[in-house]
Enzyme design. Structure first.
Site, PDB file in Angstrom:
ATOM      1  N   LYS A   1      18.491  -2.702   9.193  1.00  0.00           N
ATOM      2  CA  LYS A   1      19.214  -3.277   7.686  1.00  0.00           C
ATOM      3  C   LYS A   1      17.878  -3.751   6.751  1.00  0.00           C
ATOM      4  CE  LYS A   1      23.076  -4.692   6.209  1.00  0.00           C
ATOM      5  NZ  LYS A   1      24.292  -3.788   6.283  1.00  0.00           N
TER       6      LYS A   1
ATOM      7  N   THR B   1      24.069  -2.396  11.610  1.00  0.00           N
ATOM      8  CA  THR B   1      23.000  -3.080  10.780  1.00  0.00           C
ATOM      9  C   THR B   1      23.771  -4.336  10.258  1.00  0.00           C
ATOM     10  OG1 THR B   1      23.851  -1.769   8.860  1.00  0.00           O
ATOM     11  CG2 THR B   1      22.150  -0.724  10.161  1.00  0.00           C
ATOM     12  N   ASP B   2      24.952  -4.484  10.055  1.00  0.00           N
ATOM     13  CA  ASP B   2      25.686  -5.709   9.482  1.00  0.00           C
ATOM     14  C   ASP B   2      25.218  -6.773  10.482  1.00  0.00           C
ATOM     15  OD1 ASP B   2      27.189  -6.760   7.383  1.00  0.00           O
ATOM     16  OD2 ASP B   2      28.687  -7.467   9.160  1.00  0.00           O
TER      17      ASP B   2
ATOM     18  N   PHE C   1     -22.281   0.663 -12.009  1.00  0.00           N
ATOM     19  CA  PHE C   1     -22.193   1.625 -11.346  1.00  0.00           C
ATOM     20  C   PHE C   1     -23.165   2.776 -11.684  1.00  0.00           C
ATOM     21  CE2 PHE C   1     -19.799   5.715 -10.115  1.00  0.00           C
ATOM     22  CZ  PHE C   1     -20.021   5.507  -8.453  1.00  0.00           C
TER      23      PHE C   1
ATOM     24  N   ARG D   1     -20.315  -3.370 -16.731  1.00  0.00           N
ATOM     25  CA  ARG D   1     -19.061  -2.835 -17.029  1.00  0.00           C
ATOM     26  C   ARG D   1     -18.046  -3.905 -16.634  1.00  0.00           C
ATOM     27  NH1 ARG D   1     -17.255   1.468 -12.197  1.00  0.00           N
ATOM     28  NH2 ARG D   1     -17.789  -0.016 -10.496  1.00  0.00           N
TER      29      ARG D   1
ATOM     30  N   GLN E   1     -16.975   0.230  -3.906  1.00  0.00           N
ATOM     31  CA  GLN E   1     -17.205   0.297  -2.376  1.00  0.00           C
ATOM     32  C   GLN E   1     -17.855  -0.878  -1.714  1.00  0.00           C
ATOM     33  OE1 GLN E   1     -17.259   2.669  -4.725  1.00  0.00           O
ATOM     34  NE2 GLN E   1     -16.955   4.766  -3.815  1.00  0.00           N
TER      35      GLN E   1
ATOM     36  N   ASN F   1      -9.905   1.421  -8.728  1.00  0.00           N
ATOM     37  CA  ASN F   1     -10.569   1.035  -9.795  1.00  0.00           C
ATOM     38  C   ASN F   1      -9.936   1.124 -11.303  1.00  0.00           C
ATOM     39  OD1 ASN F   1     -12.814   0.430 -11.293  1.00  0.00           O
ATOM     40  ND2 ASN F   1     -14.188   2.179 -10.826  1.00  0.00           N
TER      41      ASN F   1
ATOM     42  N   HIS G   1      -9.755   1.169 -14.939  1.00  0.00           N
ATOM     43  CA  HIS G   1     -10.811   1.395 -15.605  1.00  0.00           C
ATOM     44  C   HIS G   1     -10.497   0.895 -17.136  1.00  0.00           C
ATOM     45  CE1 HIS G   1     -12.371   4.464 -12.938  1.00  0.00           C
ATOM     46  NE2 HIS G   1     -11.243   4.921 -12.823  1.00  0.00           N
TER      47      HIS G   1
HETATM   48  O1  LIG Z   1     -17.300   1.608  -8.091  1.00  0.00           O
HETATM   49  C1  LIG Z   1     -17.149   2.944  -8.467  1.00  0.00           C
HETATM   50  N1  LIG Z   1     -17.146   3.723  -7.443  1.00  0.00           N
HETATM   51  C2  LIG Z   1     -16.893   4.738  -7.389  1.00  0.00           C
HETATM   52  O2  LIG Z   1     -16.843   5.712  -6.676  1.00  0.00           O
HETATM   53  C3  LIG Z   1     -16.596   5.452  -8.728  1.00  0.00           C
HETATM   54  N2  LIG Z   1     -16.257   6.539  -9.291  1.00  0.00           N
HETATM   55  C4  LIG Z   1     -16.281   6.615 -10.551  1.00  0.00           C
HETATM   56  O3  LIG Z   1     -16.095   7.492 -11.565  1.00  0.00           O
HETATM   57  N3  LIG Z   1     -16.371   5.244 -11.003  1.00  0.00           N
HETATM   58  C5  LIG Z   1     -16.497   4.473  -9.818  1.00  0.00           C
HETATM   59  N4  LIG Z   1     -17.106   2.971  -9.568  1.00  0.00           N
END
Ligand SMILES: O=c1[nH]c(=O)c2[nH]c(=O)[nH]c2[nH]1
Length: 414
Positions: A116, A161-162, A263, A280, A328, A354, A356
């Site tokens: 359920k 399931t009830d 980055f 950034r 990462q 990410n 953007h």
């Molecule tokens: O922190 C980031 N890791 C990535 O692997 C990656 N790739 C990307 O285009 N921008 C970023 N920024």
């Protein structure tokens, strides 16, 4: 080797113990598929999870106890002294031997189960004038030893399931709901104890993030607001005569910082257009899940600790923040902090898409804007495409050797 028989008895919060983990099931546990942006699209989340860790061919009769064993005291019921499957409940998957042979030659019921979904329940606790609430959506999923229901239309082993839905309400009333994990353990234990034909239970619970309203700096006695920082869920699954597998989950933790993120120095080749960036905007929506190595833990506290670890490694201290050379690295530091801080977590998995926020070139509008040609104020949020960064971090076997014996399911995958 077969263990048992184990005496069946009513789940009991005081004397519950967990049965040993079977080595064979740990070996058969494949790794979880990687988190995808919306893993719930294909089917209910707990179904996906149950399937992910189910051995390719489950053999509930094989009780090899050569693996790690852990006798731990779960924080709630989670009694798992479940009776072994009665002989009369075992089926070859078909009624008549002839039909069974024919069917089994041509086709195999590779995966099956039922449950359920989205059972909504609100639990109110009334301590005098001060009330507390927890609201959940509960998903139960059972796998039966018998396949007669699918193959032959014989329903005698089906727990409707009830009935599963009613069970959620009855156990919530009888035992309360201390936490989603504790309630999931209780449900697993109940279904395994009550119905000998059940070979596996999986419970997935989503919590509604209510928080108490504050008025004039004071907590309100009985009024709540939903303003979630993040969402909480859990998935608990249990095979008959095995310890439960408890997974805590956090999702939808959306964060953004306006500096202290760079980055740079990534692969330079003919496909690259992205320039090195020293400063950034960094924004992501964090998903995390973690596997407990015990049930003796304050699940609520752990969930908040995980959230704080993520916020800590993303934001840093209030004045200076913390520098991120990449998503990462930030993800890794957050996952590491979780394992550093919570001994009861065996493995943690995180995903950080990410999100953007692209810089805009507004230099063409210089005469209109007036001022410098640089633009560090107006950005273009871009949801798609999104880079998705993910990792699992687990304790190495070296660390495990020095840790207490309550650890079990050392190699279990999330
Ligand atoms: O922190 C980031 N890791 C990535 O692997 C990656 N790739 C990307 O285009 N921008 C970023 N920024």
């Amino acid at each position: 080797m077969r263990v048992g028989p184990v005496v069946a008895r009513e789940p009991d919060t005081a004397t519950a113990v967990w049965t040993p983990v079977c080595e064979n099931s740990r070996r058969a546990t494949p790794s979880t598929p990687r988190l995808c942006p919306d893993p719930t699209l294909a089917r209910p989340p707990h179904l996906a999870t149950a399937a992910a860790h189910r051995p390719p061919k489950m053999n509930p009769y094989n009780h090899d106890t050569t693996g790690l064993s852990g006798e731990v005291q779960p924080s709630y019921s989670a009694a798992v002294e479940t009776p072994f499957l009665a002989d009369e409940l075992r089926t070859s998957g078909s009624g008549s031997p002839k039909a069974a042979a024919d069917e089994e030659e041509a086709y195999e019921l590779a995966e099956y189960g039922y449950g359920k979904n989205y059972v909504k329940v609100l639990k109110v606790r009334r301590d005098g004038l001060r009330h507390s609430i927890r609201e959940y959506e509960v998903n139960t999923h059972l796998q039966l030893d018998s396949r007669e229901d699918f193959l032959q239309g014989v329903n005698k082993h089906i727990i409707a399931t009830d009935t599963q839905k009613n069970t959620v309400y009855v156990l919530a009333k009888k035992y309360g709901i201390k936490s989603p994990e504790a309630f999931s353990l209780l449900l697993c234990s109940h279904f395994l104890y009550t119905y000998p034909q059940v070979t596996e239970v999986s419970v997935h619970i989503e919590e509604y993030p209510w928080t108490r309203i504050m008025r004039d700096g004071q907590e309100h006695n009985h009024a709540f607001v939903m303003s979630p920082v993040a969402f909480r869920s859990c998935t608990v699954s249990q095979l008959r005569n095995e310890a439960p597998r408890i997974r805590g989950e956090l999702h939808g933790l959306r964060v953004l910082k306006t500096t202290q993120s760079a980055f740079r120095d990534f692969v330079q080749d003919e496909f690259r257009t992205l320039p090195d960036v020293n400063d950034r905007i960094f924004s992501t929506v964090v998903t995390a899940s973690w596997l407990y190595n015990t049930g003796s833990v304050d699940f609520d506290k752990v969930w908040h600790t995980v959230k704080e670890c993520i916020l800590d490694k993303f934001a840093g201290e209030p004045k200076e923040g913390i520098f991120s050379p990449s998503v990462q690295n930030t993800l890794y530091l957050a996952a590491k902090m979780v394992l550093d801080q919570v001994d009861e977590i065996e493995r943690v998995e995180m995903q950080m898409p990410n999100k953007h926020y692209n810089s805009l070139d507004l230099s063409k509008f210089q005469s209109t804007i007036k001022g410098g040609s640089e633009n560090h104020e107006v950005y273009q949020p871009t949801d798609k495409p999104a880079g998705i960064i993910h990792a699992q971090l687990e304790r190495s076997s070296k660390t495990l050797a020095s840790r207490p014996r309550q650890v079990f399911r050392r190699r279990a995958k999330l």
